[in-house]
Design a protein around this motif. Sequence first.
Motif, short mmCIF file in Angstrom:
data_model
loop_
_atom_site.label_atom_id
_atom_site.label_comp_id
_atom_site.label_asym_id
_atom_site.label_seq_id
_atom_site.Cartn_x
_atom_site.Cartn_y
_atom_site.Cartn_z
N LEU A 81 0.88 -1.16 0.00
CA LEU A 81 0.00 0.00 0.00
C LEU A 81 0.92 1.21 0.00
N ILE A 82 0.84 1.99 -1.07
CA ILE A 82 1.76 3.11 -1.25
C ILE A 82 0.98 4.41 -1.25
N THR A 83 1.40 5.35 -0.41
CA THR A 83 0.85 6.69 -0.49
C THR A 83 1.87 7.57 -1.19
N GLU A 96 -6.65 6.50 -7.28
CA GLU A 96 -6.51 7.82 -6.67
C GLU A 96 -7.63 7.99 -5.67
N LEU A 97 -7.26 8.23 -4.44
CA LEU A 97 -8.23 8.35 -3.34
C LEU A 97 -8.06 9.69 -2.64
N PRO A 98 -9.17 10.25 -2.17
CA PRO A 98 -9.04 11.45 -1.34
C PRO A 98 -8.49 11.03 0.03
N PRO A 99 -7.99 11.98 0.82
CA PRO A 99 -7.50 11.62 2.17
C PRO A 99 -8.60 10.96 3.00
N PHE A 100 -8.22 9.94 3.76
CA PHE A 100 -9.16 9.23 4.64
C PHE A 100 -9.09 9.81 6.04
N CYS A 101 -10.20 9.73 6.74
CA CYS A 101 -10.16 9.99 8.18
C CYS A 101 -9.66 8.70 8.84
#
Length: 115
Positions: A81-83, A96-101
């Motif tokens: 899992l790479i950010t 592409e994902l928005p920031p998670f809480c």
Amino acid sequence: YAVCVWVNAEDRTSFWNGVREVGLVLGMCKEDMEAEEACAATLQRIRTGGRALFVLDNVKAWTDLVVENRHLDEWCAGDLLITTRMQDMEDRDGYELPPFCAEESLRLLVSHGEG
């Protein structure tokens, strides 16, 4: 997962040192080893120990994830899992994902770790 490794991978040095720290805590490498050698020893032990999740935070260059001339995906016996903020990950599969809480992050990790 048998083990979850979460390290800052902003550059090669932080990646090596992060994996080295995991190895020291888990007794997979020795204190007197150089960072790359300790990283390799830790990755080898993790690879033979079962399914692992590697979370590599803030990757700026895919080429930084090299240990002893082998890319990280050659070392892994598990999932990566790479950010990153990079737009091009050299033909790597990704989303592409928005920031998670925090709750969303935990739910995602738990749901994928059960398979």
